[in-house]
Design an enzyme around this catalytic site. Sequence first.
Site, PDB file in Angstrom:
ATOM      1  N   VAL A 153      65.908 -70.504 -28.640  1.00 51.51           N
ATOM      2  CA  VAL A 153      66.396 -71.644 -27.849  1.00 51.51           C
ATOM      3  C   VAL A 153      66.962 -71.094 -26.543  1.00 51.51           C
ATOM      4  CG1 VAL A 153      67.980 -73.596 -27.714  1.00 51.51           C
ATOM      5  CG2 VAL A 153      67.011 -72.950 -29.924  1.00 51.51           C
ATOM      6  N   ALA A 155      65.694 -68.985 -24.161  1.00 49.70           N
ATOM      7  CA  ALA A 155      65.383 -67.619 -23.701  1.00 49.70           C
ATOM      8  C   ALA A 155      66.599 -66.715 -23.874  1.00 49.70           C
ATOM      9  CB  ALA A 155      64.888 -67.640 -22.259  1.00 49.70           C
ATOM     10  N   GLY A 212      52.896 -71.094 -12.801  1.00 51.36           N
ATOM     11  CA  GLY A 212      53.129 -70.475 -14.102  1.00 51.36           C
ATOM     12  C   GLY A 212      54.277 -71.080 -14.884  1.00 51.36           C
ATOM     13  N   ASP A 226      58.149 -78.856 -27.562  1.00 50.85           N
ATOM     14  CA  ASP A 226      58.912 -77.626 -27.336  1.00 50.85           C
ATOM     15  C   ASP A 226      60.411 -77.925 -27.357  1.00 50.85           C
ATOM     16  OD1 ASP A 226      59.168 -74.748 -26.409  1.00 50.85           O
ATOM     17  OD2 ASP A 226      60.125 -75.779 -24.731  1.00 50.85           O
ATOM     18  N   LYS A 230      63.503 -76.958 -30.418  1.00 51.24           N
ATOM     19  CA  LYS A 230      64.811 -76.379 -30.114  1.00 51.24           C
ATOM     20  C   LYS A 230      65.939 -77.249 -30.681  1.00 51.24           C
ATOM     21  CE  LYS A 230      62.883 -74.254 -25.971  1.00 51.24           C
ATOM     22  NZ  LYS A 230      62.758 -74.284 -24.506  1.00 51.24           N
TER      23      LYS A 230
END
Length: 368
Positions: A153, A155, A212, A226, A230
């Site tokens: 969660v 990074a 990106g 995503d 989390k």
Amino acid sequence: MQSENTIYIAIIGVGGVGRHVIAQLQLISSDYPNIKLCHISRSNKSLYAQHFEQPLSFDSWETDLEQSKQEKLSLDVLLKYLTSAPGKCVVVDNTSSNDVAAAYPTFLKQGISVVTPNKKAFSGPLELWKDIFNSVHSSSNLTGGYVYHESSVGAGLPIISTLKDLVDTGDEVARIEGVFSGTMSFLFNTFAPVEGDGGVWSDEVRRAKAAGFTEPDPREDLNGLDVARKLVILARLSGLDIHNTSSFPVQSLIPQELESVESADEFMEGLPRFDADIASMRDDAKAQGKVVRFVGSIDVKKAVVNVGIQTFDKSHPIAALKGSDNIISFYTKRYGANPLIVQGAGAGGEVTAMGVTADLIKVIQRLS
């Protein structure tokens, strides 16, 4: 001869995160001379030390892996290999593989610790979550390994450790709210800025993809799953038995007509037809002096979890985010009306690897 305190590291996945983990391990190796790299693998290749007293090289691992003729080890064979090591072992899983995640309890029960940013292990079936944490080292299970997953969660942001500290010290967490996706943060900060008109939705998605900030197929970000994964993790750490991401409403930003198109290119080609739909939400909020943001929230007391677009006053911390930053607010009994806030870069290989490496250091210190 290896010291009895030697710790053997097996790394699964050496892509964007994994290669940074190895680089960071090399940086700290002088501070922890007892760590030895014994295994590296990617999707179709393995490199492992045939003799544990001759570990892999931090300097030449990439070339050595490319030139390796060794057969890729299955998870069962890797387990057997690591249990034969003359010291403690740690598996670092940098993949998003369900198969590797499902093997965590087996590794842990054999005393092999696990460090990972793989959120699927902790947001998948509740039974797997319970199996993982029933297998870890504890006063009633002295043979189990340790598991750390800070980077599942946010990074490298200290989100999981902050929540665990709050819970473990007896604070009452009432609500958790925030922007949990670097992709969604970037998109909405440019599409619906606090000042100015913002861009066209499909153009912003295209720009984020080119920079990106999205997956190769942006639908993997826009479906909201995503963020949902989390929230499952944080809700479970808060004491809620959330079964999976289907247990609560998750707003997808994928138009229904484009959900089943075959390719990302076809999706991007069709997306402009739906620009007006999301623009109307932005413009309605703007007319009220507010902005739209894609957020996740957990009402712990009511056991309610939500993922989707919400409106915020322009003065709200969530509205003021820049770039692709994440922001997570913990509303607790101790902190009262002023939440504990964690904010910063919530995506990127190097910062995610920092969270993984920091977790690995914790395990090394506990095992040494």
